[in-house]
Design a protein around this motif. Sequence first.
Motif, PDB file in Angstrom:
ATOM      1  N   GLN A 102       0.797  -1.224   0.000  1.00  0.00           N
ATOM      2  CA  GLN A 102       0.000   0.000   0.000  1.00  0.00           C
ATOM      3  C   GLN A 102       0.827   1.271   0.000  1.00  0.00           C
ATOM      4  OE1 GLN A 102      -2.754  -0.406   3.301  1.00  0.00           O
ATOM      5  NE2 GLN A 102      -4.108  -1.714   2.093  1.00  0.00           N
ATOM      6  N   GLY A 136      -5.427   2.407  -4.682  1.00  0.00           N
ATOM      7  CA  GLY A 136      -5.205   1.973  -3.307  1.00  0.00           C
ATOM      8  C   GLY A 136      -3.759   1.918  -2.886  1.00  0.00           C
ATOM      9  N   VAL A 137      -2.864   2.546  -3.651  1.00  0.00           N
ATOM     10  CA  VAL A 137      -1.447   2.566  -3.301  1.00  0.00           C
ATOM     11  C   VAL A 137      -0.994   4.011  -3.155  1.00  0.00           C
ATOM     12  CG1 VAL A 137       0.884   1.853  -3.934  1.00  0.00           C
ATOM     13  CG2 VAL A 137      -1.071   0.453  -4.619  1.00  0.00           C
TER      14      VAL A 137
END
Length: 292
Positions: A102, A136-137
């Motif tokens: 992440q 989502g990173v």
Amino acid sequence: MKIAITGSLGNVAGPLTKQLLAEGHQLTVISSSEDRKKDIEALGAAAAIGNITDASFLAKSFSGADAVFAMTPPNLGLQNIVENTAAAGKAIINAVKHAGVQKVVLLSSIGADLEEGTGPIKGLHAIENAYKELEGVNVTFLRAGYFYINFNNSIPMIQHSGILGSNLDADTQVQLVHPKDIAAAAAEELVKEASGINVRYIVSDVKTPAEITAALGKAIGKPELPWITFSDADNEQGMVQAGVPAEIASLYTEMGRGLREGKIQADFLNSGHSIDGKVKLEDFAKEFAAAF
């Protein structure tokens, strides 16, 4: 934190690994060299030995990591260099995606905001754009200046021709950086809270070729060492005659032109970024003298 480090124990990843271990983090250091395994483990990190372009290997190495320090190796063949750089970067991105990482700190470069006219930096532009498509990173683009240590490649020119030069004008403002300062900045970015896409420039000093030549010349006992500005054509031809592969000579001449024209450093200057690095030109000059 559990952190995966690409770059083996190189100029940046080496000091970064040592700093993060000293801070108590759990590290996996990725290297393509089996010979590095013993050195990595001796420091207290886990070693993952494999190909940086192998996304499956990388995904296994990244498994369970809270963060990844991502960099592409400086030597990706003698041809299709930009394409090879982009492909290696995208292999890391695929691994990040499949491992569920992440947080990523990407070692990028001043000029990576530009699509063209930057020579080898074009590969990093493509990699940055690919990271922007990840969901989502949280990613930080750590855009570094021109490495001081690149001047070590000019030692033969000084020894054999008594000059220092390239296709930069003597008064071109060059943003310089030391690998140790990059490592310190990367360590900060890997452990701090961040969200989305972020850009941080890391620069140690800003000097002109005339100032750089004066400092290096003084350090090696050649205070009259001159800076010579070559034409783009002469610069490229001279590199080839010195044994540099033609594609690399062309790319680095293009990068020099981009710096000379002020394009590569424009975003750094216009965005008002600070000079965070601690290693100044005078400090590097001592290292240069030792290498000389």
